[in-house]
Each structure stands twice: as structure tokens, then as C-alpha cells.
Design an enzyme around this catalytic site. Structure first.
Site, short mmCIF file in Angstrom:
data_model
loop_
_atom_site.label_atom_id
_atom_site.label_comp_id
_atom_site.label_asym_id
_atom_site.label_seq_id
_atom_site.Cartn_x
_atom_site.Cartn_y
_atom_site.Cartn_z
N ASP A 101 0.83 -1.20 0.00
CA ASP A 101 0.00 0.00 0.00
C ASP A 101 0.86 1.25 0.00
OD1 ASP A 101 -1.67 2.21 1.59
OD2 ASP A 101 -3.04 0.85 0.54
N ARG A 102 0.58 2.13 -0.92
CA ARG A 102 1.40 3.33 -1.09
C ARG A 102 1.22 4.30 0.06
NH1 ARG A 102 -0.76 -0.29 -3.60
NH2 ARG A 102 -2.59 0.96 -4.08
N THR A 103 -0.01 4.47 0.51
CA THR A 103 -0.28 5.42 1.59
C THR A 103 0.33 4.96 2.90
OG1 THR A 103 -2.30 6.24 0.56
CG2 THR A 103 -2.12 6.50 2.93
N CYS A 139 -3.29 4.90 -10.38
CA CYS A 139 -3.24 5.08 -8.94
C CYS A 139 -2.53 6.40 -8.68
CB CYS A 139 -2.49 3.94 -8.26
SG CYS A 139 -2.17 4.21 -6.50
N ASN A 140 -3.25 7.36 -8.13
CA ASN A 140 -2.65 8.67 -7.88
C ASN A 140 -1.48 8.59 -6.90
OD1 ASN A 140 -4.60 11.00 -9.08
ND2 ASN A 140 -5.81 9.22 -8.48
N THR A 141 -1.66 7.87 -5.80
CA THR A 141 -0.63 7.82 -4.78
C THR A 141 0.65 7.18 -5.31
OG1 THR A 141 -2.44 7.49 -3.20
CG2 THR A 141 -0.22 7.25 -2.35
N ALA A 142 0.51 6.22 -6.20
CA ALA A 142 1.69 5.56 -6.76
C ALA A 142 2.59 6.53 -7.51
CB ALA A 142 1.27 4.42 -7.68
N THR A 157 -5.93 10.42 -1.00
CA THR A 157 -5.45 9.75 0.21
C THR A 157 -4.49 10.67 0.95
OG1 THR A 157 -3.51 8.75 -0.83
CG2 THR A 157 -5.60 7.52 -0.96
N LYS A 185 -12.58 0.59 -1.12
CA LYS A 185 -11.63 -0.51 -1.33
C LYS A 185 -12.17 -1.83 -0.82
CE LYS A 185 -7.13 1.77 -1.80
NZ LYS A 185 -6.73 1.09 -3.04
N CYS A 212 -7.93 10.17 -6.06
CA CYS A 212 -7.75 8.76 -5.73
C CYS A 212 -8.60 7.99 -6.73
CB CYS A 212 -8.21 8.46 -4.29
SG CYS A 212 -8.22 6.68 -3.90
#
Length: 494
Positions: free
Chosen positions: A288-290, A323-326, A367, A409, A440
């Protein structure tokens, strides 16, 4: 391909051992006379092969034999395939569609040879097998309005050309004089009676007995020699078939499916074959990136990189990560890849500037990992825009809507998760924003529309980066395909 690059030709043998060898010999012999030819080397491959079907048809066994050799050629660095078999060119499009290698077209070679050396010729006599005649292979190249294709008539119920090559005592059986030569002479004489201007052998075996045919009042070209020169004249690199988008999937799974639907929806297509090739590496096990960005979760960098490398190995032209966080990790891995990652954040901000030129502030729902990384803040600031985020309490509700037990999710798209997101939107609207980025990729599943209307009636625009990314990938693909079509029309193997 640059002219100073060494090309490697792969010659597929085995479909007609003697004829393949003849093309190879003429290829090597023609090389010194090829002006300005780039350096090259040749791989000749011939495996034991016997079709279980009729020898004079394009059987599945024939197709798979050629395709397997082409796969082997690709591993050995071959750039261009030489396929000395006219029959196999009835399915050349199937081969090209499923290989990165260019297959030099033998029928195109014969047509160009005739056009250059016999510019006044309009009536073409064709020595071809029954199968290629049935498939009208030569009419595709020598057809109206430029040419008129003529085939020999049967004589006494005998198809002279097919019998000369495929008969029990034909050329493929090793007989290079006697009956095969007599049958071919009869076929040529019949073509001349029909008023042809030039005769084109449409079977590579005919070149093996050409000298024995004697002289005629119309010229007979050497198709194998024409093919050899055409191969050497090919200044084009091996065209990549179509355009392939690689997708890092599983981050998260539902968002990946949503992204693929948007690729399909945004592609101008009237049939299945008009859609874009996609290679999806669906890897939900990427950490998980966050959790890593704001906590002590595992670093996803290696997993993201490994997934991108698998896509690179799959010959994709670009990579999309829905995936924005990625994207907080993109700058880490991009320098080690040979193909570009389309930056979803960058293209989204560019879309904002183009669609809303007077915009100054942009709301962001994302996120906490994305917000803490500052990737959107920096992307927006680079375009003169200011990021506005929810308050601490509302951001906690955004995270609950995404990661909570009844969050998106976990498979929920209605209920409390929608209420939490609605509260966050209301907070941003109260802060004065009129445009909100759904930062997100799960959020568009909760807010599928492009607008959100508050109970007061006030509307706010919602920007879906997943859709922007999909449209950008489609634009890249359409541009590349258009460029390939233009290049093919003007310079493919000129």
C-alpha cells in the site's frame, strides 16, 4: 532504422528447401550491387516440417511453424523476416499483427520490380498455385486500375503450374527438368496467347528451372531476385504492430477495471479490431502506497518497478498507472525504464489549465499519502494553481470512505462512504473552490458523474484523473497508429 545500424535478416527455410536457399543465395549475391545498403547479417533457419494437411494450402501447421521461427528470430536479434513463400503471404497480416518483426512482402517486391523495369506493362501473366489464385493474392497487388492479372487456362483438365511444382514428379519433389519444365512452358505459352506484357512467377520454386524454360517473346522476371533486392532496399525498421499500452493493475483492483473501461469508452472504434492493445500486469500485492508514505508500511518501490519491467518485457509502448498515490514513486523508477510512464497528475493539471483557463484554486480529494507526498501540490504549483485540501477532520472521513470497513476498497459504493465524501466536498465548496480533482482512483466509483450538486443547489465540477489518463493513452495510441499508417503508405520497404 538508421542507415548505419546493422540489420539482421531472418530467412525462414523449410517451406521449400531449394527455393529458400535460392533466395538466400540471391540475397547475398545482390548485396554488393545494392547502393547505399546498410550493413546486415543473415540468420537462415530451417526445421524439419511436414504439413499434416494439403501441401498446397495455408494450413494451421504452416502458420504456426512460421510464427514459432519468428519468435525464435526475435530472441536472436533479427529485425526483418524474409519469407520466401508466396502462399505464406496470404496470411502475412496475421503474422505482422502478432510479432514485432517486419515481414518483407514478396508480392510487393514482384510488383515494384515490374513497375520499375517494365513501366509500360499493364497485362500481367501470373504463374501461381491454385491456392493463391483462389485467394486472389496477386489481384490485391496487381489489380485494377493499374494492372490486369491473367492466369494460365487449364489444358486438358491439367493445372500446369500447380502440377509442375506440387506433382509427384514436380519441382518440390526434386525434379528440375523434364515434365515440370514442359508444364511451365505450356503455361507461359498460354499466357502469351492471352496477350500478357510480362510473366511473373508466383512460386519461388519456378526460379530453379527458369533457365530450362528457354526464351519467350515476353519477359519472365526472376521473382526470387526481385525479392532479394527488395529486402536489401528496405530502409525501414521493423514496424511495431499496432500500439500497446501497459497498465500497472491492482492498485487497486476495482480502479483498474474502471480505467480499462474508460480506455475502451474513449477509443474511437467501430469494431473489436479498432481498439487498442493492452497488457495488464494485475498485481494487488504491491504494498500500500499510503501506508508507506504516512506510516511504517512496506516500501512499494521495488514492486512497482518490477511490475513496470514486466510490462516493458511485454513490448508495451508506454505505461499507465491508474493510482494517484503511486505517482509519488514515479520519479524513483522512471530513470531505470526504457519506456515512459504517462504521469496522471501532470496530464490532469494540463487538462485543468486547458479546460478552465481562469482557474486559480483547485480542490483535491485524495489519500493522505498523496497529500503528504506533495505530488499534486507541486504539479498544480508548476502551472500557477493552488491546492486546497479538506480540513483534518474531513480528511479523516475521506480516508474512511476509501479504506474503511465499509469503504470503496472494501467494495462499497453507497452508504456511509458516500456520506463521508459528500461532507468533504461540501467543505471544499465552503472554502470557495469550484473545481475538485478526484485524486484517488477509487473515488470516481463513488462519484461517477462530472458534477456534484449540493443540497443548496450549488454545483461543483469534478475532475476524474483516471478518465484524463485514459484519454491521454488513447491519444498517444491514435497518434502513433496514424503515423505508422502514413509511414507505411510512403516508405515501407521502398
Amino acid at each position: 532504422m538508421k542507415r548505419d545500424t546493422i540489420r539482421r535478416f531472418g530467412v525462414i527455410g523449410g517451406l521449400g528447401a531449394l527455393a529458400s536457399a535460392d533466395v538466400l543465395f540471391k540475397l547475398m549475391k545482390a548485396a554488393p550491387a545494392s547502393t547505399g545498403a546498410a550493413p546486415f547479417d543473415v540468420v537462415f533457419e530451417q526445421h524439419p516440417w511436414r504439413s499434416v494437411g494439403p501441401i498446397d494450402t495455408a494450413t494451421t501447421e504452416r502458420k504456426l511453424y512460421i510464427f514459432d521461427l519468428m519468435r525464435d528470430f526475435e530472441k536472436r536479434g533479427v529485425t526483418t523476416v524474409v519469407l520466401p513463400c508466396f502462399m505464406s503471404h496470404t496470411f502475412i497480416d496475421e503474422l505482422r499483427a502478432n510479432s514485432r518483426l517486419e515481414v518483407v512482402d514478396i508480392v510487393e517486391a514482384a510488383r515494384r520490380w515490374v513497375e520499375r523495369r517494365f513501366p509500360a506493362a499493364t497485362r500481367i501473366g501470373m504463374l501461381a498455385s491454385a491456392y493463391t489464385r483462389e485467394k486472389r493474392l496477386f489481384e490485391r497487388y496487381f489489380g485494377a486500375p493499374r494492372f490486369d492479372v491473367v492466369h494460365p487456362r487449364e489444358q486438358g483438365g491439367i493445372d500446369c503450374v500447380t502440377q509442375a511444382v506440387y506433382g509427384e514428379d514436380g519441382i518440390k519433389a526434386g525434379t528440375l527438368r523434364g515434365r515440370p519444365v514442359a508444364l511451365l512452358r505450356r503455361a507461359c505459352e498460354d499466357l502469351i496467347e492471352q496477350g500478357v506484357d510480362v510473366i511473373v512467377p508466383g512460386m519461388t520454386e519456378i526460379a530453379l528451372v527458369a533457365e530450362g524454360l528457354g526464351a519467350f517473346e515476353v519477359p519472365i522476371i526472376d521473382s526470387n531476385l526481385a525479392y532479394a533486392h527488395h529486402v536489401l532496399d528496405c530502409a525501414c525498421a521493423a514496424d511495431r504492430p499496432g500500439f500497446k499500452v501497459g497498465v500497472v493493475g491492482g492498485v487497486g483492483p476495482a480502479a483498474t477495471v474502471d480505467f480499462l473501461q474508460k480506455i475502451v469508452r474513449n477509443t474511437p472504434a467501430a469494431r473489436d479490431q479498432d481498439h487498442i492493445k493492452l497488457l495488464v500486469e494485475h498485481n494487488p500485492q504491491i504494498p500500500d502506497r499510503t501506508e508507506h508514505l504516512i506510516g511504517d508500511g512496506a516500501d512499494p518501490t521495488v514492486s512497482l518497478y518490477a511490475t513496470c519491467k514486466k510490462l516493458e518485457d511485454g513490448a508495451v509502448d508506454l505505461i499507465a498507472i491508474p493510482c494517484n498515490t503511486a505517482h509519488a514513486f514515479v520519479d524513483r523508477i522512471q530513470p531505470y525504464l526504457g519506456i515512459p510512464i504517462v504521469n496522471m497528475l501532470t496530464v490532469t493539471v494540463r487538462h485543468l489549465k486547458e479546460a478552465y483557463p481562469g482557474l486559480r484554486e483547485v480542490g483535491l480529494l485524495a489519500t493522505s499519502g498523496t497529500i503528504e507526498s506533495g505530488v499534486y501540490r507541486d504539479a498544480l504549483a508548476a502551472q500557477g494553481l493552488r491546492q486546497v485540501i479538506p480540513s483534518r477532520d474531513l480528511q479523516a472521513r475521506v480516508m474512511e470512505a476509501i479504506y474503511g470497513e465499509r469503504g470503496v476498497k472494501a467494495g462499497f459504493t453507497t452508504g456511509q462512504c458516500q456520506k463521508d465524501i459528500a461532507a468533504a466536498i461540501d467543505g471544499l465548496v465552503d472554502a470557495g473552490v469550484e473545481v475538485i480533482v478526484l485524486g484517488c482512483t477509487e473515488l470516481p466509483l463513488l462519484l461517477p458523474g462530472s458534477d456534484y450538486t449540493r443540497s443548496s443547489g450549488k454545483r461543483v465540477r469534478l475532475i476524474d484523473p483516471t478518465d484524463v489518463l485514459a484519454r491521454q493513452c488513447v491519444a498517444h495510441a491514435m497518434s502513433a497508429l496514424s503515423a505508422n499508417d502514413t509511414a507505411s503508405a510512403h516508405s515501407r520497404c521502398m
